[in-house]
Design an enzyme around this catalytic site. Structure first.
Site, PDB file in Angstrom:
ATOM      1  N   GLN A 108      17.184  50.589  20.698  1.00  0.00           N
ATOM      2  CA  GLN A 108      18.295  50.869  21.633  1.00  0.00           C
ATOM      3  C   GLN A 108      19.482  51.408  20.973  1.00  0.00           C
ATOM      4  O   GLN A 108      19.884  50.674  19.810  1.00  0.00           O
ATOM      5  CB  GLN A 108      18.818  49.585  22.454  1.00  0.00           C
ATOM      6  CG  GLN A 108      19.580  49.714  23.506  1.00  0.00           C
ATOM      7  CD  GLN A 108      20.035  48.664  24.467  1.00  0.00           C
ATOM      8  OE1 GLN A 108      20.871  47.861  23.909  1.00  0.00           O
ATOM      9  NE2 GLN A 108      19.723  48.722  25.671  1.00  0.00           N
ATOM     10  N   CYS A 137      25.956  47.012  28.310  1.00  0.00           N
ATOM     11  CA  CYS A 137      26.754  46.054  27.814  1.00  0.00           C
ATOM     12  C   CYS A 137      28.293  46.070  28.137  1.00  0.00           C
ATOM     13  O   CYS A 137      28.800  47.157  27.726  1.00  0.00           O
ATOM     14  CB  CYS A 137      26.713  46.112  26.230  1.00  0.00           C
ATOM     15  SG  CYS A 137      27.278  44.735  25.392  1.00  0.00           S
ATOM     16  N   ASN A 242      15.570  43.511  35.047  1.00  0.00           N
ATOM     17  CA  ASN A 242      16.137  42.466  34.157  1.00  0.00           C
ATOM     18  C   ASN A 242      17.346  41.376  34.864  1.00  0.00           C
ATOM     19  O   ASN A 242      18.048  42.039  35.399  1.00  0.00           O
ATOM     20  CB  ASN A 242      16.843  43.206  32.874  1.00  0.00           C
ATOM     21  CG  ASN A 242      17.696  42.340  31.865  1.00  0.00           C
ATOM     22  OD1 ASN A 242      18.495  42.604  31.407  1.00  0.00           O
ATOM     23  ND2 ASN A 242      16.849  41.172  31.477  1.00  0.00           N
ATOM     24  N   GLY A 243      17.316  40.155  34.338  1.00  0.00           N
ATOM     25  CA  GLY A 243      18.575  39.437  34.643  1.00  0.00           C
ATOM     26  C   GLY A 243      17.648  38.080  35.382  1.00  0.00           C
ATOM     27  O   GLY A 243      17.165  38.027  36.375  1.00  0.00           O
ATOM     28  N   ASP A 244      17.907  36.746  34.693  1.00  0.00           N
ATOM     29  CA  ASP A 244      17.303  35.543  35.277  1.00  0.00           C
ATOM     30  C   ASP A 244      15.809  35.787  35.102  1.00  0.00           C
ATOM     31  O   ASP A 244      15.171  34.931  36.043  1.00  0.00           O
ATOM     32  CB  ASP A 244      17.874  35.282  36.529  1.00  0.00           C
ATOM     33  CG  ASP A 244      19.510  35.040  36.343  1.00  0.00           C
ATOM     34  OD1 ASP A 244      19.967  34.572  35.012  1.00  0.00           O
ATOM     35  OD2 ASP A 244      19.997  34.719  37.632  1.00  0.00           O
TER      36      ASP A 244
END
Length: 441
Positions: A108, A137, A242-244
């Site tokens: 990345q 970010c 993506n996320g939780d």
């Protein structure tokens, strides 16, 4: 007769990887170094993202092969930071395992410039399976330089970066280029951005289901996911959620529910990377099993002790005594001692010598005493196995054999990094100071 049509798919380059059907490790600064990635792969991660690396920190770095473990290291001399004397020891900007991460590592990149992005990506393109641009970010570390989530507000720049990487890096090196974004305040704004991004030639897009101002403690918002996945699929681009996402089984369920192609796990993998195991394979393992695997990879990879301690603080439950002892440890021998990983102690001692940590140990007296006891017990066991008579006393004051000679205790062979350092493969003068990386992408 019903006509069946196959959705379009962007071709996957020969040296790249398809994100479809994958449960992957998210890019996390500090939590995404080599030992963490190897641990995630051990427990079932299909792909691993390395931590966000800023373009300027990589440009001008040197590429070398570590002769002790075969890892590839990108290094450079750090800036003086106000010191008058020149730095003597190079800093490792990025480290990877060309064997165990082959075909599974995505690099990345933090960037706000097409030109710098291409220069940096070319440095590592031959060693990775893909280049992913961080445009998600929200921390000042990224956004202050126009990188990360700031790129979501400058879509022309983001598109130009992706197009340049596809044309000048992805095509020549035959690897995929992808991007990681966050959702925006309305579906219309998000959809307009995604529609532009999927036309750049990328092979994958990851959507973090939070807006830039949101923090990890806030619940992920998934209302826009189906729309994003649909736009990606119409263009033949893989879509990753993506996320939780906390486990493999949940990841697979989310992929089914929202029609996405893959799922990315972040914070759950920080505390227990065995979250990549399905329940059918046993699910989460006890923390000691996972920490042992992680420590083994740390020693093999010669990971920085500070980074190792940071991850141990995440992986060891706070109520355990080992948590408190690990927090005050200063060496790998300390870590293995407080965790009772006696099988890893020889390698830990050797690595402490390489990293010059031996004198910093806070448990050296306890470790030394334990080594002496172990040597005595081993000697007695060997004597009993040979049929030799057992001495009446092991005390040097009563047996008359003199004091115990600690020099007779086997010690790890000493490595001399200065004499074994491999030749540099790629080198250039460092033009910009590396930026400190302390946040998750």
């Amino acid at each position: 007769m019903t006509s069946l049509t196959t959705p379009p798919r962007v071709p996957i380059p020969a040296n790249g990887v398809d994100y479809r059907g994958k449960v992957v490790l998210a890019p996390m600064v500090r939590s995404g170094e080599l030992p963490s990635r190897l641990t995630a792969l051990k427990y079932g991660a299909d792909l691993v993202w390395g931590p966000e690396t800023i373009d300027r920190s990589l440009i001008g770095a040197s590429r070398r092969v570590n002769p002790r473990n075969g890892t590839i290291e990108y290094t450079r001399l750090p800036s003086n930071g106000g010191r008058t004397e020149a730095a003597q020891q190079e800093s490792i900007i990025y480290r990877l395992d060309p064997v165990r991460e082959k075909g599974k590592l995505i690099f990345q990149l933090g960037t706000a410039s097409p030109e710098l992005a291409v220069q940096a990506a070319k440095m590592v393109a031959g060693d990775v399976a893909g280049i992913d641009v961080n445009s998600g970010c929200p921390k000042p570390f990224s956004t202050s330089g126009g990188m990360g989530a700031a790129l979501l507000r400058t879509p022309d720049k983001l598109v130009s970066i992706l197009e340049a990487l596809v044309q000048e890096v992805g095509n020549p090196f035959q690897i995929g280029i992808s991007v990681k974004i966050r959702i925006l305040e309305t579906p219309e704004i998000t959809g307009a951005l995604v529609s532009r991004l999927v036309k750049t030639g990328i092979t994958g897009l990851t959507v973090h289901c939070r807006t830039p101002p949101m923090r990890p403690r806030e619940r992920a918002l998934r209302e826009q996911v189906r729309m994003i996945a649909s736009i990606c699929h119409d263009a033949g681009v893989a879509c990753v959620i993506n996320g939780d996402v906390t486990s493999r089984d949940q990841a697979l369920a989310l992929m089914e529910e929202f029609g996405v192609d893959g799922a990315m796990i972040a914070t759950a993998a920080e505390s227990n990377p065995s979250c990549f195991r399905s329940q059918a394979d046993g699910g989460l393992l006890p923390f000691r099993d996972v920490v042992h695997s992680y420590m083994k990879f740390c020693i093999e990879s010669e990971n920085r002790a500070g980074n190792t301690k940071y991850l141990l603080n995440n992986m060891i439950p706070g109520k355990n005594k080992e948590f408190k002892d690990a927090k005050i440890s200063k060496s790998y021998a300390d870590f293995c001692h407080v965790l009772r990983f006696d099988d890893l102690l020889p390698g830990a001692h050797q690595l402490d010598e390489i990293l010059k940590l031996t004198a910093k140990s806070v448990f050296k007296d306890e470790i030394h005493s334990k080594a002496i006891r172990t040597a005595i017990e081993n000697n007695e066991t060997a004597r009993a196995a040979s049929g030799a008579p057992r001495p009446k006393s092991t005390s040097p004051t009563t047996s008359g054999v003199g004091p115990i000679r600690t020099s007779s205790i086997p010690s790890p062979s000493k490595s001399k990094p200065a004499e074994t350092e491999a030749n540099v493969d790629i080198s250039a003068s460092a033009s910009q100071p590396a930026q400190k990386q302390e946040v998750a992408a």
